[in-house]
Design a protein around this motif. Sequence first.
Motif, PDB file in Angstrom:
ATOM      1  N   GLU A 158      20.373  -6.141   0.954  1.00  0.00           N
ATOM      2  CA  GLU A 158      20.074  -7.547   0.706  1.00  0.00           C
ATOM      3  C   GLU A 158      20.651  -8.383   1.833  1.00  0.00           C
ATOM      4  N   VAL A 159      19.761  -8.840   2.699  1.00  0.00           N
ATOM      5  CA  VAL A 159      20.162  -9.655   3.835  1.00  0.00           C
ATOM      6  C   VAL A 159      19.191 -10.822   3.965  1.00  0.00           C
ATOM      7  N   ALA A 160      19.556 -11.807   4.742  1.00  0.00           N
ATOM      8  CA  ALA A 160      18.681 -12.950   4.978  1.00  0.00           C
ATOM      9  C   ALA A 160      17.360 -12.489   5.567  1.00  0.00           C
ATOM     10  N   GLY A 161      16.272 -13.002   5.004  1.00  0.00           N
ATOM     11  CA  GLY A 161      14.948 -12.649   5.505  1.00  0.00           C
ATOM     12  C   GLY A 161      14.421 -11.316   5.016  1.00  0.00           C
ATOM     13  N   GLN A 162      15.088 -10.716   4.035  1.00  0.00           N
ATOM     14  CA  GLN A 162      14.689  -9.385   3.556  1.00  0.00           C
ATOM     15  C   GLN A 162      13.240  -9.359   3.084  1.00  0.00           C
ATOM     16  N   GLU A 163      12.888 -10.271   2.172  1.00  0.00           N
ATOM     17  CA  GLU A 163      11.532 -10.249   1.615  1.00  0.00           C
ATOM     18  C   GLU A 163      10.489 -10.617   2.655  1.00  0.00           C
ATOM     19  N   ALA A 164      10.833 -11.529   3.567  1.00  0.00           N
ATOM     20  CA  ALA A 164       9.892 -11.895   4.628  1.00  0.00           C
ATOM     21  C   ALA A 164       9.608 -10.698   5.528  1.00  0.00           C
ATOM     22  N   ALA A 165      10.651  -9.925   5.833  1.00  0.00           N
ATOM     23  CA  ALA A 165      10.480  -8.735   6.667  1.00  0.00           C
ATOM     24  C   ALA A 165       9.624  -7.700   5.954  1.00  0.00           C
ATOM     25  N   ILE A 166       9.891  -7.497   4.658  1.00  0.00           N
ATOM     26  CA  ILE A 166       9.110  -6.522   3.882  1.00  0.00           C
ATOM     27  C   ILE A 166       7.641  -6.933   3.832  1.00  0.00           C
ATOM     28  N   GLN A 167       7.393  -8.224   3.612  1.00  0.00           N
ATOM     29  CA  GLN A 167       6.008  -8.697   3.551  1.00  0.00           C
ATOM     30  C   GLN A 167       5.286  -8.469   4.875  1.00  0.00           C
ATOM     31  N   ALA A 168       5.959  -8.762   5.983  1.00  0.00           N
ATOM     32  CA  ALA A 168       5.331  -8.584   7.294  1.00  0.00           C
ATOM     33  C   ALA A 168       5.045  -7.107   7.582  1.00  0.00           C
ATOM     34  N   LEU A 169       6.004  -6.253   7.274  1.00  0.00           N
ATOM     35  CA  LEU A 169       5.838  -4.815   7.516  1.00  0.00           C
ATOM     36  C   LEU A 169       4.783  -4.222   6.584  1.00  0.00           C
ATOM     37  N   PHE A 170       4.776  -4.651   5.328  1.00  0.00           N
ATOM     38  CA  PHE A 170       3.802  -4.117   4.385  1.00  0.00           C
ATOM     39  C   PHE A 170       2.388  -4.564   4.754  1.00  0.00           C
ATOM     40  N   ARG A 171       2.262  -5.763   5.295  1.00  0.00           N
ATOM     41  CA  ARG A 171       0.940  -6.222   5.761  1.00  0.00           C
ATOM     42  C   ARG A 171       0.437  -5.323   6.879  1.00  0.00           C
ATOM     43  N   LEU A 172       1.321  -4.961   7.802  1.00  0.00           N
ATOM     44  CA  LEU A 172       0.938  -4.031   8.873  1.00  0.00           C
ATOM     45  C   LEU A 172       0.532  -2.683   8.298  1.00  0.00           C
ATOM     46  N   PHE A 173       1.277  -2.229   7.292  1.00  0.00           N
ATOM     47  CA  PHE A 173       0.929  -0.958   6.652  1.00  0.00           C
ATOM     48  C   PHE A 173      -0.456  -1.029   6.018  1.00  0.00           C
ATOM     49  N   LEU A 174      -0.763  -2.129   5.338  1.00  0.00           N
ATOM     50  CA  LEU A 174      -2.072  -2.263   4.693  1.00  0.00           C
ATOM     51  C   LEU A 174      -3.194  -2.297   5.714  1.00  0.00           C
ATOM     52  N   ILE A 175      -2.947  -2.901   6.867  1.00  0.00           N
ATOM     53  CA  ILE A 175      -3.951  -2.880   7.937  1.00  0.00           C
ATOM     54  C   ILE A 175      -4.238  -1.446   8.360  1.00  0.00           C
ATOM     55  N   GLU A 176      -3.180  -0.655   8.547  1.00  0.00           N
ATOM     56  CA  GLU A 176      -3.366   0.753   8.909  1.00  0.00           C
ATOM     57  C   GLU A 176      -4.052   1.522   7.778  1.00  0.00           C
ATOM     58  N   LEU A 177      -3.736   1.175   6.542  1.00  0.00           N
ATOM     59  CA  LEU A 177      -4.375   1.803   5.390  1.00  0.00           C
ATOM     60  C   LEU A 177      -5.887   1.569   5.429  1.00  0.00           C
ATOM     61  N   CYS A 178      -6.284   0.340   5.721  1.00  0.00           N
ATOM     62  CA  CYS A 178      -7.708   0.001   5.759  1.00  0.00           C
ATOM     63  C   CYS A 178      -8.416   0.647   6.953  1.00  0.00           C
ATOM     64  N   ARG A 179      -7.676   0.910   8.012  1.00  0.00           N
ATOM     65  CA  ARG A 179      -8.267   1.557   9.181  1.00  0.00           C
ATOM     66  C   ARG A 179      -8.409   3.061   9.010  1.00  0.00           C
ATOM     67  N   ALA A 180      -7.652   3.640   8.075  1.00  0.00           N
ATOM     68  CA  ALA A 180      -7.637   5.094   7.903  1.00  0.00           C
ATOM     69  C   ALA A 180      -9.016   5.610   7.522  1.00  0.00           C
ATOM     70  N   ALA A 181      -9.327   6.796   7.997  1.00  0.00           N
ATOM     71  CA  ALA A 181     -10.633   7.397   7.729  1.00  0.00           C
ATOM     72  C   ALA A 181     -10.683   7.938   6.309  1.00  0.00           C
ATOM     73  N   PRO A 182     -11.728   7.612   5.554  1.00  0.00           N
ATOM     74  CA  PRO A 182     -11.837   8.176   4.202  1.00  0.00           C
ATOM     75  C   PRO A 182     -12.175   9.658   4.262  1.00  0.00           C
ATOM     76  N   VAL A 183     -11.631  10.384   3.323  1.00  0.00           N
ATOM     77  CA  VAL A 183     -11.957  11.802   3.184  1.00  0.00           C
ATOM     78  C   VAL A 183     -13.064  11.906   2.153  1.00  0.00           C
ATOM     79  N   ARG A 184     -14.196  12.429   2.544  1.00  0.00           N
ATOM     80  CA  ARG A 184     -15.326  12.522   1.617  1.00  0.00           C
ATOM     81  C   ARG A 184     -15.017  13.527   0.511  1.00  0.00           C
ATOM     82  N   GLU A 185     -15.232  13.077  -0.710  1.00  0.00           N
ATOM     83  CA  GLU A 185     -15.006  13.944  -1.862  1.00  0.00           C
ATOM     84  C   GLU A 185     -16.345  14.328  -2.472  1.00  0.00           C
ATOM     85  N   ASP A 186     -16.451  15.563  -2.873  1.00  0.00           N
ATOM     86  CA  ASP A 186     -17.688  16.064  -3.463  1.00  0.00           C
ATOM     87  C   ASP A 186     -17.736  15.716  -4.944  1.00  0.00           C
ATOM     88  N   LEU A 187     -18.715  14.899  -5.301  1.00  0.00           N
ATOM     89  CA  LEU A 187     -18.923  14.579  -6.702  1.00  0.00           C
ATOM     90  C   LEU A 187     -19.734  15.703  -7.358  1.00  0.00           C
TER      91      LEU A 187
END
Length: 313
Positions: A158-187
């Motif tokens: 728990e430090v100053a700016g903790q939640e702001a840092a987490i939000q910024a880093l998690f946003r970057l993670f979500l961008i990478e998540l959206c860029r990731a290639a989907p693995v085709r699943e056989d229905l």
Amino acid sequence: MQSEYLQGIKKPNLGQTEHRLDRTGLALEYFPAFEQNQHDFHGHDFIEILFVLQGSFRHVTAESSFDESMGGLTIVNDRQYHSLRTPDGPVELMNIYLKPALYPLPVLPEPLASRLYELIPLHPELGNRFNSIRHLKVGDTDKIKSLLMMILEEQNREVAGQEAAIQALFRLFLIELCRAAPVREDLPASGYSGRIEKVCTYLEKNFTSSIRLDDLCLLSGLNPANLCRRFKEFTGMSTGEYLKQRRLAAAVQRLRMSNDKILTISHDCGFSDISRFNRFFREAFDCTPSAYRETVRDLGRKSSDENASFEVQ
């Protein structure tokens, strides 16, 4: 699925992680050597994202099994029962736990925004067979690991700016998540699968328009009774339910991301009139569209206030 292996709704392993998840809606757990040789079928009342840093495991659901390896990223949505086994030995794993009702997802640029809401439903009522469990493959494992480790480090102090840092880093993670290639699943294979996939693609592209069952019959070459039966077998819902859910998902996204009038959103998302939209929305989310928008904004203001309070301490 044997009853002795069915564990019900599970919470995070560590009490402090569970506390953080309940308080903020986002928490991480790191497993340097996760190992499990017996099935442990369970679900969660939150979204779970599993990222494989090293090793491999078998991911088993009610319908299928899938082998995950390094760089594999699995999104398990609300109350989807699954189990992990590690037949090849321990695996290094990072779990991300998310409650979108508590942790508003950040606004991303298109086409990433649409991709994000496709991967992570904003409410359990927006879940379906196609987004219940999603398998992705990232290209740069070290980059994702670095982002997640930084979030974990911020989470555990728990430090100053903790939640702001987490939000910024998690946003970057979500961008990478959206860029990731989907693995085709056989229905499940069926002589009708191609026709129903064609119908689903048409509904996805035209959900904002008025769509008649006759149009879908013409597109698929099936009579109404056969089309409805095959569509429900393939998707788990009727054509009307599928279309309503897709329109509601688009409306939720607009409510979170824009200041557009409710009437405009209702019309743009394909609802024939505002009263119909309000009724469907209340049935799905137990509140009106305007109340939902205000709740999301209150959560955003609360998060901003918490960040500001850390900065002035």
